[in-house]
Scaffold this motif. Structure first.
Motif, mmCIF file in Angstrom:
data_model
loop_
_atom_site.group_PDB
_atom_site.id
_atom_site.type_symbol
_atom_site.label_atom_id
_atom_site.label_comp_id
_atom_site.label_asym_id
_atom_site.label_seq_id
_atom_site.Cartn_x
_atom_site.Cartn_y
_atom_site.Cartn_z
ATOM 1 N N ASP A 1 0.830 -1.204 0.000
ATOM 2 C CA ASP A 1 0.000 0.000 0.000
ATOM 3 C C ASP A 1 0.862 1.250 0.000
ATOM 4 N N ASP A 2 0.337 2.298 -0.612
ATOM 5 C CA ASP A 2 1.057 3.560 -0.672
ATOM 6 C C ASP A 2 1.441 4.042 0.728
ATOM 7 N N ALA A 3 0.557 3.830 1.694
ATOM 8 C CA ALA A 3 0.817 4.297 3.059
ATOM 9 C C ALA A 3 1.973 3.557 3.720
ATOM 10 N N ASN A 4 2.255 2.344 3.240
ATOM 11 C CA ASN A 4 3.316 1.531 3.839
ATOM 12 C C ASN A 4 4.580 1.468 2.988
ATOM 13 N N ALA A 5 4.520 2.020 1.777
ATOM 14 C CA ALA A 5 5.631 1.857 0.829
ATOM 15 C C ALA A 5 6.908 2.534 1.294
ATOM 16 N N ALA A 6 6.791 3.723 1.879
ATOM 17 C CA ALA A 6 7.996 4.441 2.305
ATOM 18 C C ALA A 6 8.762 3.649 3.359
ATOM 19 N N GLU A 7 8.047 3.087 4.320
ATOM 20 C CA GLU A 7 8.714 2.310 5.370
ATOM 21 C C GLU A 7 9.350 1.049 4.802
ATOM 22 N N ALA A 8 8.689 0.428 3.828
ATOM 23 C CA ALA A 8 9.256 -0.770 3.204
ATOM 24 C C ALA A 8 10.561 -0.427 2.480
ATOM 25 N N VAL A 9 10.556 0.673 1.738
ATOM 26 C CA VAL A 9 11.766 1.089 1.021
ATOM 27 C C VAL A 9 12.884 1.410 2.005
ATOM 28 N N LYS A 10 12.555 2.128 3.079
ATOM 29 C CA LYS A 10 13.581 2.490 4.058
ATOM 30 C C LYS A 10 14.154 1.255 4.751
ATOM 31 N N ALA A 11 13.299 0.289 5.067
ATOM 32 C CA ALA A 11 13.775 -0.944 5.700
ATOM 33 C C ALA A 11 14.695 -1.708 4.757
ATOM 34 N N ALA A 12 14.312 -1.765 3.471
ATOM 35 C CA ALA A 12 15.128 -2.479 2.494
ATOM 36 C C ALA A 12 16.473 -1.770 2.285
#
Length: 287
Positions: free
Chosen positions: A25-36
Motif C-alpha cells: 500500500d502507498d501508506a506503507n511503501a515508504a517504510e518498506a523502502v527504508k527498511a530495504a
C-alpha cells in the motif's frame, strides 16, 4: 546481502537484486523502502498501476542513502498507448515521486490489462508511440534507461523495427516452472537484459515438494532457491515483500546451484494456476 550488478546496453549498471513493491500500500511503501535500504537494497521497482509511487518516492528521498546510489524504476501504465498519454504519465510519475529523474522507466505491457491474452491486437502502433515518449524522456535526461515488460518476441521485433533507442530490459514473469527460454535467449542475444518478476511464483512454488527437497539440499529456504535460480539465468530478480525479515532472507543468496540442478529447474513442471490468492492468471497480471 547480494550486491552484484548487470551492465545495461548503454553502460548503466543495474543492481541484479531489487525490491518489488506490487501489493504494498502507498501508506506503507515508504517504510518498506527504508527498511530495504537499511538492509542494503539499492534497487526499487514500482509502477503507475501499483498506486504506490508517492510512497516509494518518499522512501527513496528519506532512506538516508544518496540518490545516486539508488536505482529507481517505474512503469508506464499498460493503457497509455499514445505518445501524449505516455509523455504526460512520465512527468506525472516524476512529480508524484518527488524525483528529478528515474533510473529506468518501462512500458508495463504490450496490451492494456483488460485485453491481455484476450485479443489478437498487439497494439504495435500504440507501443511505438509510447516508446517514442520514453525515448524523448531518456534523451532529455529524465530517465537513465528505458525498457519494456511482458513483451513477447513479436512485440520486441515490432518495436526494434522503428526505434532509435533499443529497449534495455524486458521485465517478464520468470520463475521455476515458468522459464520461457526462447524469449530469455532472444533478449540476451539482442542486448536486452531480462528482469524476473514474481521469482517465487506468487508463492505457489512453496507447495512443490520437489523444490522443497532441493532447497534443503542446499541448506536454504525455497524463496532463496527461487531467487538464486533467476540470478543464475543472468536475470535481474525482483522479489516483492514488505516484511524486513523476508527482505533479509531474500538477499542471502550467495550460493551456487549446480549445472545439473539448473537444467532440472528449467524444465520443472508448469504451474497451471496461481490460485485465488494471487488474483492473476498465469500471464502474471500487473507485476
Amino acid at each position: 546481502m547480494y550486491t552484484e550488478t548487470l551492465t545495461l546496453a548503454n553502460g548503466v549498471k543495474i543492481p541484479q537484486l531489487g525490491l518489488g513493491t506490487w501489493f504494498i500500500d502507498d501508506a506503507n511503501a515508504a517504510e518498506a523502502v527504508k527498511a530495504a535500504a537499511k538492509l542494503g537494497y539499492r534497487h526499487f521497482d514500482t509502477a503507475q498501476a501499483y498506486g504506490n509511487e508517492r510512497g516509494v518516492g518518499e522512501g527513496v528521498r528519506s532512506c538516508g542513502v544518496p540518490r545516486e546510489e539508488l536505482f529507481v524504476v517505474s512503469k508506464v501504465a499498460a493503457e497509455h498507448k499514445t505518445y501524449e498519454a505516455a509523455k504526460a504519465s512520465i512527468d506525472a510519475t516524476l512529480q508524484k515521486m518527488g524525483l528529478d529523474y528515474l533510473d529506468m522507466m518501462i512500458i508495463h505491457s504490450p496490451q492494456p490489462w483488460d485485453k491481455v491474452n484476450q485479443c489478437e491486437d498487439r497494439y504495435v502502433e500504440g507501443n511505438r508511440a509510447a516508446w517514442r515518449a520514453l525515448e524523448e524522456a531518456y534523451k532529455e535526461g529524465k530517465l537513465r534507461a528505458i525498457g519494456v515488460s511482458n513483451f513477447q518476441i513479436g512485440d520486441l521485433n515490432s518495436l526494434l523495427e522503428g526505434c532509435t533507442v533499443k529497449p534495455m530490459v524486458n521485465q517478464i514473469l520468470l520463475h521455476i516452472s515458468n522459464t520461457p527460454l526462447e524469449l530469455v535467449e532472444f533478449c540476451q542475444n539482442n542486448g536486452i537484459a531480462v528482469e524476473a518478476y514474481s521469482p517465487i511464483a506468487h508463492g505457489e512454488i512453496l507447495h512443490q515438494p520437489e523444490i522443497q527437497a532441493m532447497a534443503e539440499k542446499y541448506g536454504v529456504a525455497v524463496p532463496q532457491l527461487c531467487i538464486r535460480y533467476t540470478l543464475q539465468l543472468g536475470a535481474v530478480s525482483l522479489p516483492k515483500t514488505a516484511n524486513p525479515a523476508h527482505m533479509e532472507t531474500n538477499a542471502a543468496v550467495d550460493f551456487a546451484i549446480s549445472a545439473e540442478d539448473m537444467e532440472n529447474l528449467k524444465r520443472f513442471k508448469h504451474i497451471e494456476s496461481y490460485g485465488a490468492s494471487s488474483g492473476f492468471p498465469v500471464y502474471g497480471g500487473k507485476l
